[in-house]
Design an enzyme around this catalytic site. Structure first.
Site, PDB file in Angstrom:
ATOM      1  N   ALA A  64       0.872  -1.180   0.000  1.00  0.00           N
ATOM      2  CA  ALA A  64       0.000   0.000   0.000  1.00  0.00           C
ATOM      3  C   ALA A  64       0.907   1.227   0.000  1.00  0.00           C
ATOM      4  CB  ALA A  64      -0.873  -0.022   1.242  1.00  0.00           C
ATOM      5  N   GLY A 110       0.631  -5.033   0.739  1.00  0.00           N
ATOM      6  CA  GLY A 110      -0.546  -5.103  -0.142  1.00  0.00           C
ATOM      7  C   GLY A 110      -0.261  -5.809  -1.458  1.00  0.00           C
ATOM      8  N   GLU A 113      -0.561  -9.380  -0.652  1.00  0.00           N
ATOM      9  CA  GLU A 113      -1.995  -9.622  -0.419  1.00  0.00           C
ATOM     10  C   GLU A 113      -2.772  -9.637  -1.741  1.00  0.00           C
ATOM     11  OE1 GLU A 113      -1.842  -6.367   2.489  1.00  0.00           O
ATOM     12  OE2 GLU A 113      -3.019  -7.658   3.810  1.00  0.00           O
ATOM     13  N   GLU A 133       4.627  -5.177   7.286  1.00  0.00           N
ATOM     14  CA  GLU A 133       3.892  -4.119   8.003  1.00  0.00           C
ATOM     15  C   GLU A 133       4.367  -3.928   9.443  1.00  0.00           C
ATOM     16  OE1 GLU A 133       2.519  -6.422   6.095  1.00  0.00           O
ATOM     17  OE2 GLU A 133       1.116  -5.458   4.718  1.00  0.00           O
TER      18      GLU A 133
HETATM   19  N1  COA Z   1       4.634   3.151  -0.512  1.00  0.00           N
HETATM   20  C1  COA Z   1       5.051   4.311  -1.000  1.00  0.00           C
HETATM   21  N2  COA Z   1       6.200   4.465  -1.688  1.00  0.00           N
HETATM   22  C2  COA Z   1       6.942   3.363  -1.872  1.00  0.00           C
HETATM   23  C3  COA Z   1       6.576   2.102  -1.373  1.00  0.00           C
HETATM   24  C4  COA Z   1       5.353   2.010  -0.667  1.00  0.00           C
HETATM   25  N3  COA Z   1       4.894   0.858  -0.177  1.00  0.00           N
HETATM   26  N4  COA Z   1       7.541   1.218  -1.701  1.00  0.00           N
HETATM   27  C5  COA Z   1       8.477   1.890  -2.388  1.00  0.00           C
HETATM   28  N5  COA Z   1       8.115   3.188  -2.492  1.00  0.00           N
HETATM   29  C6  COA Z   1       8.838   4.270  -3.162  1.00  0.00           C
HETATM   30  C7  COA Z   1      10.050   4.734  -2.348  1.00  0.00           C
HETATM   31  O1  COA Z   1       9.648   5.669  -1.352  1.00  0.00           O
HETATM   32  C8  COA Z   1      10.900   5.356  -3.422  1.00  0.00           C
HETATM   33  O2  COA Z   1      10.351   6.628  -3.740  1.00  0.00           O
HETATM   34  P1  COA Z   1      11.342   7.886  -3.975  1.00  0.00           P
HETATM   35  O3  COA Z   1      12.205   7.473  -5.148  1.00  0.00           O
HETATM   36  O4  COA Z   1      10.400   8.997  -4.291  1.00  0.00           O
HETATM   37  O5  COA Z   1      12.122   8.053  -2.703  1.00  0.00           O
HETATM   38  C9  COA Z   1      10.633   4.444  -4.626  1.00  0.00           C
HETATM   39  O6  COA Z   1       9.401   3.792  -4.380  1.00  0.00           O
HETATM   40  C10 COA Z   1      11.712   3.386  -4.819  1.00  0.00           C
HETATM   41  O7  COA Z   1      11.827   2.663  -3.611  1.00  0.00           O
HETATM   42  P2  COA Z   1      13.210   2.494  -2.803  1.00  0.00           P
HETATM   43  O8  COA Z   1      12.864   2.222  -1.374  1.00  0.00           O
HETATM   44  O9  COA Z   1      14.115   3.637  -3.091  1.00  0.00           O
HETATM   45  O10 COA Z   1      13.775   1.177  -3.519  1.00  0.00           O
HETATM   46  P3  COA Z   1      14.796   0.133  -2.886  1.00  0.00           P
HETATM   47  O11 COA Z   1      15.211  -0.764  -4.007  1.00  0.00           O
HETATM   48  O12 COA Z   1      15.845   0.791  -2.069  1.00  0.00           O
HETATM   49  O13 COA Z   1      13.896  -0.751  -1.852  1.00  0.00           O
HETATM   50  C11 COA Z   1      11.920  -1.956  -1.168  1.00  0.00           C
HETATM   51  C12 COA Z   1      12.826  -1.522  -2.341  1.00  0.00           C
HETATM   52  C13 COA Z   1      10.706  -2.655  -1.772  1.00  0.00           C
HETATM   53  C14 COA Z   1      12.663  -2.934  -0.257  1.00  0.00           C
HETATM   54  C15 COA Z   1      11.504  -0.710  -0.365  1.00  0.00           C
HETATM   55  O14 COA Z   1      10.973   0.249  -1.277  1.00  0.00           O
HETATM   56  C16 COA Z   1      10.448  -0.961   0.678  1.00  0.00           C
HETATM   57  O15 COA Z   1      10.761  -1.480   1.742  1.00  0.00           O
HETATM   58  N6  COA Z   1       9.171  -0.578   0.403  1.00  0.00           N
HETATM   59  C17 COA Z   1       8.102  -0.645   1.348  1.00  0.00           C
HETATM   60  C18 COA Z   1       7.654  -2.064   1.555  1.00  0.00           C
HETATM   61  C19 COA Z   1       6.547  -2.110   2.598  1.00  0.00           C
HETATM   62  O16 COA Z   1       6.755  -1.839   3.769  1.00  0.00           O
HETATM   63  N7  COA Z   1       5.359  -2.473   2.131  1.00  0.00           N
HETATM   64  C20 COA Z   1       4.228  -2.603   2.983  1.00  0.00           C
HETATM   65  C21 COA Z   1       3.452  -1.349   3.007  1.00  0.00           C
HETATM   66  S1  COA Z   1       1.982  -1.525   3.961  1.00  0.00           S
END
Ligand code: COA
Length: 258
Positions: A64, A110, A113, A133
């Site tokens: 999400a 999400g 999910e 989460e």
């Molecule tokens: N919501 C909003 N933005 C998200 C996102 C999410 N769930 N997942 C990634 N993004 C955004 C990042 O903020 C970043 O944006 P920016 O370039 O404007 O800063 C962009 O997507 C790229 O992500 P980044 O974190 O820089 O890539 P990465 O390769 O370093 O890491 C992940 C990849 C997937 C490990 C990391 O993005 C992450 O942990 N995401 C969240 C996962 C999460 O907690 N999901 C559950 C949400 S309820």
């Protein structure tokens, strides 16, 4: 559509989630557009089945959209989970036409999910699955606490939920979370070939299999209601505010248990 691109192939609708710069995170618009598209799958007689995949080669859906979390209180969190489950996740699961996930990268929160709400899943070898989460001071809100134990067993699911650990495609295959692991290039052709086979079968029998299989797995509607309630309650905690702020500020969260 702002957040989805749609293509049609042999009566199969290919839905590509299209926010690659945010790793295809599910924001409000995306949930609404997915909802409309699923209605279309159900109502349009020219569509016999569908595939959901992500754009780019890095993510299916990274969760999400966390940037929409920081203004939510308990009621807002509850409404987000409830609305998302009704508009998209439950509707996919209940669709009488097969909807499968072609997971092409991160399927987190999400995203995991969404894949689990589909009737079954295929993954490319770079796919990664997880429910992180807990790192945000939250729990899954789109059915993850219910469908993950159902698909991979309670012990493995609870470990994934409590640790937030991310598993690779090979482990997902071993856990039974996905049916196949193929290369990125092979992912869509493989998904299409399975649906082309299913599309040769009697549509009413296909619909009947889905309905009967769902009846076996949906016996505990209270589980989903509990998830929605807890997801909402956590938005009023200091830890959830700290967890989401820490993600957006790209730092480690410091949790205090309140
Ligand atoms: N919501 C909003 N933005 C998200 C996102 C999410 N769930 N997942 C990634 N993004 C955004 C990042 O903020 C970043 O944006 P920016 O370039 O404007 O800063 C962009 O997507 C790229 O992500 P980044 O974190 O820089 O890539 P990465 O390769 O370093 O890491 C992940 C990849 C997937 C490990 C990391 O993005 C992450 O942990 N995401 C969240 C996962 C999460 O907690 N999901 C559950 C949400 S309820």
């Amino acid at each position: 559509m702002q957040t989805l691109s749609l293509a049609f192939h042999n009566r199969i609708l290919i839905i590509t989630i299209n926010r690659p710069d945010k790793l295809n995170a599910l924001n409000k618009t995306l949930i609404e557009e997915l909802s409309t598209t699923i209605d279309d799958i159900c109502n349009n007689p020219d569509i016999q089945s569908a595939i959901i995949t992500g754009s780019g080669n890095k993510a299916f859906v990274a969760g999400a959209d966390i940037s929409e979390f920081n203004t939510l209180d308990a009621a807002g969190g509850r409404a987000l989970a409830e609305k998302g489950q009704q508009l998209v996740f439950n509707k996919i699961e209940a669709s009488s036409k097969p909807i499968i996930a072609a997971v092409n990268g991160f399927a987190l929160g999400g995203g995991c999910e969404l894949a689990m709400a589909c009737h079954f899943r295929l993954a490319s070898n770079n796919a990664k699955f997880g429910q992180p989460e807990v790192n945000l001071g939250l729990i899954p809100g789109y059915g993850g606490t219910q469908r993950l134990p159902h698909l991979i067993g309670k012990g493995r699911a609870i470990e994934m939920l409590l640790t937030g650990n991310i598993i690779d495609a090979t482990t997902a295959l071993q856990y039974g979370l996905v049916n196949y692991v193929v290369t990125q290039e092979e992912l869509l052709p493989k998904a299409l070939s399975i649906l082309e086979l299913i599309n040769t079968k009697a549509p009413l029998a296909v619909a009947g299999c889905i309905r009967a299989a769902n009846a076996a797995s949906n016996h505990n509607a209270e589980g989903y209601a509990t998830e929605i309630a807890v997801f909402g309650e956590l938005f009023d905690t200091e830890d959830a505010k700290e967890g989401t702020a820490a993600f957006l500020e790209k730092r480690t969260a410091l949790f205090k248990g309140r």
